[in-house]
Design an enzyme around this catalytic site. Structure first.
Site, short mmCIF file in Angstrom:
data_model
loop_
_atom_site.label_atom_id
_atom_site.label_comp_id
_atom_site.label_asym_id
_atom_site.label_seq_id
_atom_site.Cartn_x
_atom_site.Cartn_y
_atom_site.Cartn_z
N ASP A 152 0.86 -1.19 0.00
CA ASP A 152 0.00 0.00 0.00
C ASP A 152 0.89 1.24 0.00
O ASP A 152 2.00 1.21 0.55
CB ASP A 152 -0.89 0.02 1.24
N ASP B 285 -7.12 -1.20 -4.40
CA ASP B 285 -8.18 -0.72 -3.51
C ASP B 285 -8.99 0.37 -4.20
O ASP B 285 -10.22 0.42 -4.06
CB ASP B 285 -7.58 -0.15 -2.22
#
Length: 167
Positions: free
Chosen positions: A122, A141
């Site tokens: 991330d 995401d």
């Protein structure tokens, strides 16, 4: 364009942009807040973290068996079903079809990370002061979230069309 080819290409595109972005992050950034890059002041930053859990790290402290079940096996089964559903349901409107492809592509990209690396890379972080702040997230995401928002819009538009048709 052939419908199945369109679905396949859109899913592959979502997986590819996610994986390319993660390779760039892993090869050019320093992990953690020491490697933080301010893209737009403190409002939009790149911060590389590795997430063993799901959304916002949820599940990262689960035992390995539960993590395998809830973060690999179950999502893989759900993604497989969604692919089956979009391939078989010819009556889906274009917006819903694109939305499902974004959701599947993003989901597959994160499951791939969990299989290959044991965790998900991330790196995006948004902080608009006290108004809005995200956890650290990635392109996959973003694809899943965009797909969900598109599905909501599609549902609203479909319901409004049905209501007008009944009038």
């Amino acid at each position: 364009m052939n419908r199945n080819l369109f679905i396949t290409l859109l899913i592959i595109f979502n997986i590819a942009i996610d994986q390319i972005s993660k390779v760039i992050v892993r090869t050019t950034m320093i992990r953690g807040s020491k490697g933080q890059i301010n893209v737009i002041k403190d409002y939009f930053q790149l911060i590389w973290v590795e997430n063993k859990g799901a959304f916002l790290g949820m599940g990262s402290d689960m035992n390995p068996t539960l993590r395998l079940l809830f973060l690999l096996i179950l999502p893989t089964l759900v993604l497989g079903y969604v692919v089956y559903y979009i391939l078989k349901t010819k009556s889906l409107d274009q917006l819903s079809l694109i939305a499902f492809c974004c959701i599947v592509g993003g989901g597959i990209a994160n499951v791939f990370d969990r299989i290959v690396f044991g965790q998900v890379t991330d790196f995006f972080y948004i902080n608009l002061g006290g108004v809005f702040r995200t956890g650290i997230f990635n392109v996959a995401d973003l694809s899943v979230t965009t797909g969900m928002v598109m599905l909501l819009f599609s549902g609203v538009f479909t319901n409004k069309k049905k209501e007008k048709a009944l009038d």
